[in-house]
Scaffold this active site. Structure first.
Site, PDB file in Angstrom:
ATOM      1  N   SER A   1       0.481  -0.950  -0.174  1.00 34.06           N
ATOM      2  CA  SER A   1      -0.375   0.316  -0.147  1.00 34.06           C
ATOM      3  C   SER A   1       0.959   1.222   0.291  1.00 34.06           C
ATOM      4  CB  SER A   1      -1.029   0.386   0.519  1.00 34.06           C
ATOM      5  OG  SER A   1      -1.708   0.528   1.058  1.00 34.06           O
ATOM      6  N   HIS A   2       1.065   2.573   1.128  1.00 34.89           N
ATOM      7  CA  HIS A   2       1.068   3.389   1.262  1.00 34.89           C
ATOM      8  C   HIS A   2       2.688   3.478   2.256  1.00 34.89           C
ATOM      9  CE1 HIS A   2      -0.791   2.524   3.967  1.00 34.89           C
ATOM     10  NE2 HIS A   2      -0.381   3.113   5.258  1.00 34.89           N
TER      11      HIS A   2
ATOM     12  N   ASP B   1      -2.789   6.522  -3.757  1.00 29.04           N
ATOM     13  CA  ASP B   1      -1.002   5.966  -2.759  1.00 29.04           C
ATOM     14  C   ASP B   1      -0.990   4.999  -3.429  1.00 29.04           C
ATOM     15  OD1 ASP B   1      -3.333   3.909  -2.781  1.00 29.04           O
ATOM     16  OD2 ASP B   1      -2.493   3.312  -0.640  1.00 29.04           O
TER      17      ASP B   1
ATOM     18  N   ASP C   1      -0.531   1.700  -4.443  1.00 27.54           N
ATOM     19  CA  ASP C   1      -1.485   0.606  -4.616  1.00 27.54           C
ATOM     20  C   ASP C   1      -3.029   1.118  -5.051  1.00 27.54           C
ATOM     21  OD1 ASP C   1      -2.237   0.343  -2.465  1.00 27.54           O
ATOM     22  OD2 ASP C   1      -3.564  -1.462  -2.070  1.00 27.54           O
TER      23      ASP C   1
ATOM     24  N   ASP D   1      -5.597   2.570  -3.669  1.00 28.30           N
ATOM     25  CA  ASP D   1      -6.772   2.839  -3.428  1.00 28.30           C
ATOM     26  C   ASP D   1      -7.229   3.693  -2.577  1.00 28.30           C
ATOM     27  OD1 ASP D   1      -5.352   2.083  -1.564  1.00 28.30           O
ATOM     28  OD2 ASP D   1      -6.149   0.098  -0.997  1.00 28.30           O
ATOM     29  N   ARG D   2      -6.239   4.466  -2.236  1.00 29.51           N
ATOM     30  CA  ARG D   2      -6.531   5.347  -1.189  1.00 29.51           C
ATOM     31  C   ARG D   2      -6.714   7.008  -1.754  1.00 29.51           C
ATOM     32  NH1 ARG D   2      -3.163   5.288   4.455  1.00 29.51           N
ATOM     33  NH2 ARG D   2      -4.058   2.690   5.234  1.00 29.51           N
TER      34      ARG D   2
ATOM     35  N   LYS E   1     -11.515  -0.070  -2.179  1.00 37.05           N
ATOM     36  CA  LYS E   1     -11.906   1.116  -1.183  1.00 37.05           C
ATOM     37  C   LYS E   1     -10.880   2.021  -3.032  1.00 37.05           C
ATOM     38  CE  LYS E   1      -7.802   1.978   1.799  1.00 37.05           C
ATOM     39  NZ  LYS E   1      -7.783   0.726   3.208  1.00 37.05           N
TER      40      LYS E   1
HETATM   41  C1  G1P Z   1      -5.166   1.211   7.889  1.00 36.45           C
HETATM   42  C2  G1P Z   1      -6.128   2.105   8.445  1.00 36.45           C
HETATM   43  C3  G1P Z   1      -7.407   1.919   7.841  1.00 36.45           C
HETATM   44  C4  G1P Z   1      -7.091   0.696   6.512  1.00 36.45           C
HETATM   45  C5  G1P Z   1      -6.001   0.140   6.261  1.00 36.45           C
HETATM   46  C6  G1P Z   1      -5.965  -0.153   5.193  1.00 36.45           C
HETATM   47  O1  G1P Z   1      -5.004   0.639   9.416  1.00 36.45           O
HETATM   48  O2  G1P Z   1      -6.146   3.024   9.463  1.00 36.45           O
HETATM   49  O3  G1P Z   1      -7.716   2.548   7.773  1.00 36.45           O
HETATM   50  O4  G1P Z   1      -7.795   0.210   6.388  1.00 36.45           O
HETATM   51  O5  G1P Z   1      -4.282   0.599   6.661  1.00 36.45           O
HETATM   52  O6  G1P Z   1      -5.206   0.255   4.427  1.00 36.45           O
HETATM   53  P1  G1P Z   1      -4.129   0.256  10.797  1.00 36.45           P
HETATM   54  O7  G1P Z   1      -2.510   0.837  10.537  1.00 36.45           O
HETATM   55  O8  G1P Z   1      -4.684   2.142  11.198  1.00 36.45           O
HETATM   56  O9  G1P Z   1      -4.448  -0.795  11.412  1.00 36.45           O
HETATM   57 ZN    ZN Z   2      -3.539   1.051   0.062  1.00 33.57          ZN
END
Ligand code: G1P
Ligand code: ZN
Length: 545
Positions: free
Chosen positions: A113-114, A279, A281, A283-284, A378
């Site tokens: 992800s990010h 981000d 991948d 999705d954000r 998302k």
């Molecule tokens: C974080 C975000 C959560 C999201 C997840 C995956 O998780 O807070 O909303 O679904 O990334 O993108 P966390 O690190 O808080 O468990």
């Molecule tokens: Zn992501």
């Protein structure tokens, strides 16, 4: 020819978290590590031989290698057809859309992800199921169980696939299609939004925007949709080329990591009307107007209030859901619309069941995630297009849309404070202390405010009755203020404490204040009851959103 390998390294050393398995890249590079996970995932996902699978990733370092490994193992496992995005690239929402469109049994997304990528960075694998959404807990538990028993995995001997040329290939007995996922995704967006109207925004020459793809997966999607289909000028996309190391950047769309975008939007005298970022991948999303940062919780509320104005949602929405720590702004909109509003634990998988049962149309999280029933993830670019369509319909700026919204519903001032890279023990101790003490706060007056409810959030899924416990400590002061404490489930080093603050101000109050100032009294209460400074030694949070 199928070769069986006896595994030597055990997998995994912990249960997969909310977003699949996320580790340092070097962990995935250990002999047999990736293979062990994939073998368990294929076994859990595909009960029989045959079936269609979708595979792609955000383009980070090790993406291509992992795809070659997965393709060989899928062939050995008897998968009939494997769809791979050209160049090995697929955004998370695109994987979700492809699984649904091609009636696949599931998909594998390679992404952390990010989180930053590269040999020193992070890598990750997410498994998606046939509805296009993330694996539910039952499946991740099964993968974890299998991982304790795995003794060997199967693969085939073959040359690497050419991932860059579109077309059909044969790998053993499996058909591999290298596909143009970008245009399939763009078609889906064109179906949901009024592209003609958005195009007229750009044609007018009066509307200027930038989209920051952060050298991650959304670059090609944004170019096709914004520039080719909607006529945005050629300089609209920043950092548009996917790179293995994200250009050394942190592909996290927030005010800190998308600083170049923020500066461009707010440049004195030549600022932009709209700025957005996605981000690693895809999705954000982050949405900015000139001098207006749209809080993701507010974004969900605005989208919910206005969905009926857009082609894909013309018939109105059936319901809405937000993750528990997301602000309660959308609750007020749902109440006015007369639709249900569900409060789920953090993570996208809980929305999937509600979407599958047609109980909600829109959903979102405070962590820059928003989506709808068009996929089961998302979707960053979807949110960007939703806002563009809204701006085109209303002929108002982002700031005007936000202020109008607050003038109708009031404003939920909101902020999240993150304490990153904490030692696991004091973080766990802090949460345990809160857990053991929360019951005694109910009815108490803290800083002049009475605690009306306090609990360790647990969720019973209305679709299947499954219960998820210990999802975060909530301290509620009526329905207008709230503090939430929880530990992150996605970090790869130590623990991250997240504290979420929220204060509602009604339409008669001052709706144009700095959230940090409005929330100050809640910061003091949090310190009082949790002793963050004392237990962690931190004077202030690392990240304030
Ligand atoms: C974080 C975000 C959560 C999201 C997840 C995956 O998780 O807070 O909303 O679904 O990334 O993108 P966390 O690190 O808080 O468990
Ligand atoms: Zn992501």
């Amino acid at each position: 020819m199928i070769i069986e390998h006896v595994t030597t390294s055990p997998f995994p050393d912990q249960k997969p978290g909310t977003s699949g398995l996320r580790k340092k890249t070097a962990v995935f590079q250990q002999p047999h590590y990736l293979e062990n996970f994939i073998q368990c995932a294929l076994t859990a996902l595909l009960s029989a031989r045959g079936g269609v699978l979708v595979v792609g990733g955000d383009g980070r370092f090790y993406n291509r290698t992992a795809i070659q490994t997965i393709a060989r193992m899928a062939a050995a496992h008897g998968v009939t057809r494997l769809l791979i995005g050209q160049g090995g690239l697929l955004s998370t929402p695109a994987v979700s859309a492809l699984i649904r469109k091609h009636k696949a049994q599931g998909g594998i997304v390679l992404s952390a992800s990010h989180n930053p990528g590269g040999p020193e960075g992070d890598f990750g694998i997410k498994v998606n199921i046939s509805n296009g959404g993330p694996a539910p807990e039952s499946l991740t538990q099964e993968i974890y169980r299998l991982s304790g028993e795995i003794e060997q995995y199967a693969t085939i001997a073959s040359d690497d696939l050419d991932l860059d040329v579109m077309g059909s290939l044969q790998l053993g007995e499996m058909q591999v299609d290298i596909i143009d996922a970008v245009s399939q995704y763009a078609d889906l967006m064109e179906h949901l939004f009024d592209f003609g109207l958005i195009r007229s925004l750009f044609d007018s020459g009066l509307f200027h925007m930038a989209f920051d793809a952060m050298h991650a997966v959304t670059g090609p999607y944004a170019r096709e949709i914004l520039e080719h289909r909607l006529g945005a000028p050629g300089d609209t996309i920043l950092n548009g080329e996917p790179r293995e190391d994200f250009g050394g950047l942190h592909p996290d769309p927030n005010l800190v990591h998308a600083r170049e975008l923020v500066e461009r939007v707010n440049r004195p005298g030549q600022g932009l009307d709209f700025g957005a970022a996605s981000d690693g991948d895809g999705d954000r999303n982050m949405i900015l107007g000139r001098d207006m940062f749209v809080n993701p919780s507010d974004s969900l509320a605005v989208l919910t209030a206005n969905a009926h104005l857009l082609p894909g949602y013309r018939n109105g929405i059936v319901g809405v859901a937000r993750s528990m720590p997301t602000s309660m702004a959308v609750d007020r909109v749902a109440r006015q619309l007369g639709v249900d509003c569900y409060e789920t634990p953090t993570g996208w998988k809980f929305f999937g069941n509600l979407l599958d049962q047609n109980m909600i149309s829109l959903c979102g999280e405070e962590s820059f995630g928003t989506g709808s029933d068009h996929v089961r993830e998302k979707d960053g670019l979807w949110a960007v297009l939703f806002w563009l369509n809204l701006i085109a319909v209303k002929k108002q700026s982002v700031a005007e849309i936000m202020r109008k919204h607050w003038s109708i519903f009031g404003r939920n001032y909101y902020s999240r404070h993150d304490y990153e890279g904490m030692a696991t023990e004091p973080a766990g101790e802090l949460m345990n202390r809160l857990r053991s003490k929360q019951a005694q706060w109910v009815g108490q007056v803290l800083h002049g405010r009475q605690v009306t409810k306090c609990d360790d959030f647990s969720y019973e899924d209305p679709t299947d009755g499954s219960v998820s416990e210990h999802q975060g400590i909530r301290v509620l002061f009526g329905d207008d203020a709230r503090i939430v404490f929880r530990l992150s489930g996605t970090g790869t080093e130590g623990a991250t404490l997240r504290v979420y603050y929220e204060q509602y101000v009604p339409t008669s109050g001052n709706l144009d204040q700095d959230p940090q100032a409005v929330l100050q009294h809640l910061f003091e209460i949090a310190e009082n009851i949790a002793g963050i400074k004392r237990l962690t030694g931190r004077e202030r949070p690392d990240v304030i959103t």
